[in-house]
Design a protein around this motif. Structure first.
Motif, short mmCIF file in Angstrom:
data_model
loop_
_atom_site.label_atom_id
_atom_site.label_comp_id
_atom_site.label_asym_id
_atom_site.label_seq_id
_atom_site.Cartn_x
_atom_site.Cartn_y
_atom_site.Cartn_z
N LEU A 9 0.80 -1.22 0.00
CA LEU A 9 0.00 0.00 0.00
C LEU A 9 0.83 1.28 0.00
N ILE A 10 1.99 1.27 0.62
CA ILE A 10 2.76 2.50 0.79
C ILE A 10 3.95 2.61 -0.17
N MET A 11 4.67 1.54 -0.40
CA MET A 11 5.90 1.61 -1.18
C MET A 11 5.73 2.13 -2.61
N PRO A 12 4.67 1.76 -3.35
CA PRO A 12 4.54 2.33 -4.70
C PRO A 12 4.43 3.85 -4.72
N TYR A 71 0.05 -7.18 -6.67
CA TYR A 71 -0.49 -5.86 -6.31
C TYR A 71 0.62 -4.81 -6.34
N CYS A 72 1.80 -5.15 -5.82
CA CYS A 72 2.91 -4.19 -5.81
C CYS A 72 3.33 -3.80 -7.23
N LEU A 73 3.43 -4.77 -8.11
CA LEU A 73 3.81 -4.47 -9.49
C LEU A 73 2.76 -3.60 -10.18
N THR A 74 1.50 -3.95 -9.99
CA THR A 74 0.43 -3.16 -10.59
C THR A 74 0.38 -1.76 -9.99
N ALA A 75 0.48 -1.67 -8.67
CA ALA A 75 0.41 -0.37 -8.01
C ALA A 75 1.62 0.50 -8.36
N THR A 76 2.79 -0.09 -8.49
CA THR A 76 3.97 0.69 -8.89
C THR A 76 3.82 1.23 -10.29
N PHE A 77 3.32 0.41 -11.20
CA PHE A 77 3.09 0.86 -12.57
C PHE A 77 2.08 2.00 -12.60
N ILE A 78 0.99 1.86 -11.87
CA ILE A 78 -0.04 2.91 -11.84
C ILE A 78 0.50 4.17 -11.15
N ALA A 79 1.29 4.00 -10.08
CA ALA A 79 1.85 5.16 -9.39
C ALA A 79 2.82 5.93 -10.28
N LEU A 80 3.62 5.22 -11.07
CA LEU A 80 4.52 5.90 -11.99
C LEU A 80 3.74 6.62 -13.09
N LEU A 81 2.66 6.01 -13.56
CA LEU A 81 1.81 6.70 -14.53
C LEU A 81 1.17 7.94 -13.93
N MET A 82 0.76 7.85 -12.67
CA MET A 82 0.18 9.02 -11.99
C MET A 82 1.22 10.12 -11.82
N ALA A 83 2.47 9.75 -11.53
CA ALA A 83 3.54 10.75 -11.39
C ALA A 83 3.80 11.45 -12.72
N ILE A 84 3.83 10.68 -13.81
CA ILE A 84 4.03 11.26 -15.14
C ILE A 84 2.87 12.17 -15.49
N LEU A 85 1.65 11.73 -15.22
CA LEU A 85 0.47 12.55 -15.49
C LEU A 85 0.49 13.83 -14.65
N TYR A 86 0.90 13.73 -13.39
CA TYR A 86 0.98 14.88 -12.50
C TYR A 86 2.01 15.89 -13.03
N ILE A 87 3.16 15.40 -13.47
CA ILE A 87 4.19 16.28 -14.04
C ILE A 87 3.68 16.95 -15.31
N PHE A 88 3.01 16.18 -16.16
CA PHE A 88 2.47 16.72 -17.41
C PHE A 88 1.45 17.82 -17.13
N ILE A 89 0.55 17.58 -16.19
CA ILE A 89 -0.45 18.59 -15.84
C ILE A 89 0.21 19.81 -15.21
N GLU A 90 1.19 19.58 -14.36
CA GLU A 90 1.89 20.67 -13.69
C GLU A 90 2.63 21.57 -14.68
N LEU A 91 3.19 20.98 -15.72
CA LEU A 91 3.94 21.76 -16.71
C LEU A 91 3.05 22.45 -17.73
N ASN A 92 1.91 21.88 -18.05
CA ASN A 92 1.10 22.38 -19.16
C ASN A 92 -0.18 23.10 -18.78
N LEU A 93 -0.57 23.03 -17.55
CA LEU A 93 -1.82 23.66 -17.14
C LEU A 93 -1.52 24.94 -16.36
N LYS A 94 -2.04 26.04 -16.86
CA LYS A 94 -1.85 27.31 -16.18
C LYS A 94 -3.22 27.90 -15.89
#
Length: 104
Positions: A9-12, A71-94
């Motif tokens: 639950l926490i590590m990803p 669960y860890c593999l799936t959650a890590t993959f989803i967490a990395l996608l969420m981080a990429i999406l967060y960075i994309f939104i942070e850079l492109n949304l004003k």
């Protein structure tokens, strides 16, 4: 709460926060780190639980070693996608606000 549950639950979200700090190439203050970890934890686990409940029809979660690994593999993959999406939104949304006051 066993070690398997904590790890699953926490590590990803911690991995996603480290990935975020490396990609943005800046040191984060402690409160921002905690905030991002909580954000990634909530979004990642909600997506994973929704996937398990609606697609796999799993209602009871027993954290066996095989379930924890999957669960860890799936959650890590989803967490990395969420981080990429967060960075994309942070850079492109004003958002710009214009405040007007009426003096009478």
């Amino acid at each position: 709460m066993s070690f398997n549950e904590v790890m699953a639950l926490i590590m990803p979200s911690i991995i996603a926060c480290l990935f975020y700090s490396k990609v943005t190439n800046r040191a984060l203050p402690l409160f921002e780190i905690i905030g991002k970890i909580v954000f990634f934890m909530v979004t990642t686990n909600c997506i994973c639980y929704a996937t398990l409940i609606f697609l796999r029809k799993t209602i009871i979660f027993e954290y066996t070693p095989t379930f924890t690994l999957k669960y860890c593999l799936t959650a890590t993959f989803i967490a990395l996608l969420m981080a990429i999406l967060y960075i994309f939104i942070e850079l492109n949304l004003k958002i710009r606000f214009k405040v007007e006051s009426t003096d009478e």
